[in-house]
Design a protein around this motif. Structure first.
Motif, PDB file in Angstrom:
ATOM      1  N   HIS A  27      43.129  -9.033  14.785  1.00 11.55           N
ATOM      2  CA  HIS A  27      42.439 -10.216  15.315  1.00 11.55           C
ATOM      3  C   HIS A  27      40.982 -10.209  14.861  1.00 11.55           C
ATOM      4  O   HIS A  27      40.049 -10.049  15.647  1.00 11.55           O
ATOM      5  N   ASP A  28      40.800 -10.336  13.550  1.00 12.14           N
ATOM      6  CA  ASP A  28      39.471 -10.498  12.973  1.00 12.14           C
ATOM      7  C   ASP A  28      39.619 -11.337  11.706  1.00 12.14           C
ATOM      8  O   ASP A  28      40.739 -11.643  11.285  1.00 12.14           O
ATOM      9  N   ALA A  29      38.504 -11.738  11.124  1.00  9.39           N
ATOM     10  CA  ALA A  29      38.546 -12.643   9.965  1.00  9.39           C
ATOM     11  C   ALA A  29      39.357 -12.063   8.810  1.00  9.39           C
ATOM     12  O   ALA A  29      40.176 -12.763   8.199  1.00  9.39           O
ATOM     13  N   ALA A  30      39.173 -10.787   8.511  1.00 12.55           N
ATOM     14  CA  ALA A  30      39.905 -10.162   7.401  1.00 12.55           C
ATOM     15  C   ALA A  30      41.400 -10.096   7.689  1.00 12.55           C
ATOM     16  O   ALA A  30      42.224 -10.379   6.813  1.00 12.55           O
ATOM     17  N   GLY A  31      41.771  -9.753   8.906  1.00 10.33           N
ATOM     18  CA  GLY A  31      43.177  -9.667   9.275  1.00 10.33           C
ATOM     19  C   GLY A  31      43.862 -11.023   9.218  1.00 10.33           C
ATOM     20  O   GLY A  31      44.996 -11.152   8.746  1.00 10.33           O
ATOM     21  N   LEU A  32      43.169 -12.056   9.680  1.00  8.47           N
ATOM     22  CA  LEU A  32      43.749 -13.396   9.668  1.00  8.47           C
ATOM     23  C   LEU A  32      43.834 -13.945   8.245  1.00  8.47           C
ATOM     24  O   LEU A  32      44.815 -14.605   7.892  1.00  8.47           O
ATOM     25  N   ALA A  33      42.844 -13.644   7.405  1.00  8.98           N
ATOM     26  CA  ALA A  33      42.912 -14.064   5.999  1.00  8.98           C
ATOM     27  C   ALA A  33      44.081 -13.384   5.300  1.00  8.98           C
ATOM     28  O   ALA A  33      44.806 -14.014   4.516  1.00  8.98           O
ATOM     29  N   ASP A  34      44.294 -12.112   5.589  1.00 10.86           N
ATOM     30  CA  ASP A  34      45.432 -11.386   5.015  1.00 10.86           C
ATOM     31  C   ASP A  34      46.745 -11.998   5.487  1.00 10.86           C
ATOM     32  O   ASP A  34      47.679 -12.158   4.696  1.00 10.86           O
TER      33      ASP A  34
END
Length: 69
Positions: A27-34
């Protein structure tokens, strides 16, 4: 998609119920982009409706912005 506090569990199934991919999404920007990138490798965004128990929030906003219903 199962909403979690720190991460979310996502399972993509096909029309006959076979599991295509399982993801643990941070639940962070990098995780959601992935998550979005990996989902786009499975199918076109419009072909990947997501069932989720929340109507709003960062995850929902990310999915909508990516064109995933």
């Amino acid at each position: 998609m199962d909403w979690g506090g720190v991460s979310h569990a996502l399972c993509v199934i096909d029309g006959v119920g076979r599991v295509i991919v399982r993801l643990d999404v941070r639940h962070d920007a990098a995780g959601l982009a992935d998550m979005v990138a990996r989902l786009k490798r499975v199918a076109a965004p419009a072909e990947l409706p997501i069932a989720i128990e929340r109507p709003s929030g960062l995850v929902v906003d990310t999915l909508v912005e990516a064109g995933i219903p």
